[in-house]
Design an enzyme around this catalytic site. Sequence first.
Site, PDB file in Angstrom:
ATOM      1  N   LEU A 192      14.215 -40.016   4.415  1.00 27.96           N
ATOM      2  CA  LEU A 192      13.694 -38.840   5.112  1.00 27.96           C
ATOM      3  C   LEU A 192      12.321 -38.466   4.577  1.00 27.96           C
ATOM      4  CD1 LEU A 192      14.139 -36.731   7.274  1.00 27.96           C
ATOM      5  CD2 LEU A 192      15.363 -35.327   5.586  1.00 27.96           C
TER       6      LEU A 192
ATOM      7  N   LEU B 254      22.043 -26.824  -3.203  1.00 33.02           N
ATOM      8  CA  LEU B 254      20.690 -26.510  -2.755  1.00 33.02           C
ATOM      9  C   LEU B 254      20.402 -25.005  -2.734  1.00 33.02           C
ATOM     10  CD1 LEU B 254      20.057 -29.107   0.111  1.00 33.02           C
ATOM     11  CD2 LEU B 254      19.228 -29.158  -2.253  1.00 33.02           C
TER      12      LEU B 254
ATOM     13  N   SER C  77      21.612 -40.687  -9.839  1.00 31.57           N
ATOM     14  CA  SER C  77      20.328 -40.011 -10.055  1.00 31.57           C
ATOM     15  C   SER C  77      20.455 -38.772 -10.932  1.00 31.57           C
ATOM     16  CB  SER C  77      19.722 -39.588  -8.707  1.00 31.57           C
ATOM     17  OG  SER C  77      20.561 -38.661  -8.040  1.00 31.57           O
TER      18      SER C  77
ATOM     19  N   GLU D  86       0.821  -1.205   0.000  1.00 28.71           N
ATOM     20  CA  GLU D  86       0.000   0.000   0.000  1.00 28.71           C
ATOM     21  C   GLU D  86       0.859   1.260   0.000  1.00 28.71           C
ATOM     22  OE1 GLU D  86      -2.156  -3.094   2.627  1.00 28.71           O
ATOM     23  OE2 GLU D  86      -0.103  -2.579   2.023  1.00 28.71           O
TER      24      GLU D  86
END
Length: 362
Positions: free
Chosen positions: A296, A204, A168, A49
Amino acid sequence: MSIPQALALATQATGLSEPNPRVGCVIIAPDGTTLGEGHTQQAGGPHAEVMALRDAEAKGHSVAGATAYVTLEPCSHHGRTGPCCDALIAAGIGKVVASLPDPNPLVAGQGFARLRASGVEVEIGPGAEESRELNIGFFSRMARQLPWVRMKVAASLDGTTALNNGASQWITSDAARTDGHAWRARASAVLTGIGTVLDDDPQLDVRLVPTPRQPFVVVVDSRLQLPVDARLLMPGRRTLVYAAVHDEIKAAALQTRGVTIVTLPNESGKVDLAAMLRDLSRREVNELHLEAGNKLNGSFIREGLVDELLVYLAPQMLGEGRGMASFGPLTALRDKLALEFRSVDRVGPDLRIVARVTGRAI
């Protein structure tokens, strides 16, 4: 069209305004002219605002009698900044159209009440669903005192995330990885397990899309095995390690790298994941982006701590290997984790599925 404009502005606060909500504001004159617009800035900076009022002033526009379209209730308390409702009242705004009440108990309708008490007309509701989704983590933290946990998985069509030998990289495409970084960028923190760190040594961070700030990193590391030269330990980046043991020598070495260590053991001698989430909420984490291994992931699912899945499926089959999440075995179908598809989209050659735990609403 003004609430859609405000929502588009609110998306620009993604990765910038945390831990504050992503809010956009557009001020429209009675004749339909756009007078000013803005979105929430970094914590401690002006809210949407105020940015819209400043924009109007910079353009030489008076906002007296105009309508402010805003995607969340204007705040009414003194936090890092002053109350936005007071700024709107002082500027002479005639009407406020807001998507949602602010779930923050320090606001929670008080902004609307003060606007009305000052003669400002208030309308609530347009764009409510879109605004809530954009701020799902903020609403979760305010309503449940928990971050919104989004589990990200990249897998083959038959659900394999890695071969049995751990290979992977990479199952999914460059386009999927770039898209995954965009989801990282909207999170307050990225969480992984020590197994992933030891196997893959990931950074990451957000590299593949622009971002005004890096989410901090969280490692679940029961025995404090995190190497001091792990790639995710970047200079200036906030890092939290949750452990189940206290080891002064290991802790001291990690603390020299700027790591904060929190010891939260459960009865089994592992990290108490539920307690960890409550602690992360107290540290103002809105969205928690989980990128971990199947063990996990399985623990989070088994304990009912996952809110949403972000799954990328590659058009290939890899056969036997590591799955998305290791939990069970179940003895009855009724014990399944029931999900609702929120979206299914093509990202390059891959599929991106966003699925929410059934009944999980904020």
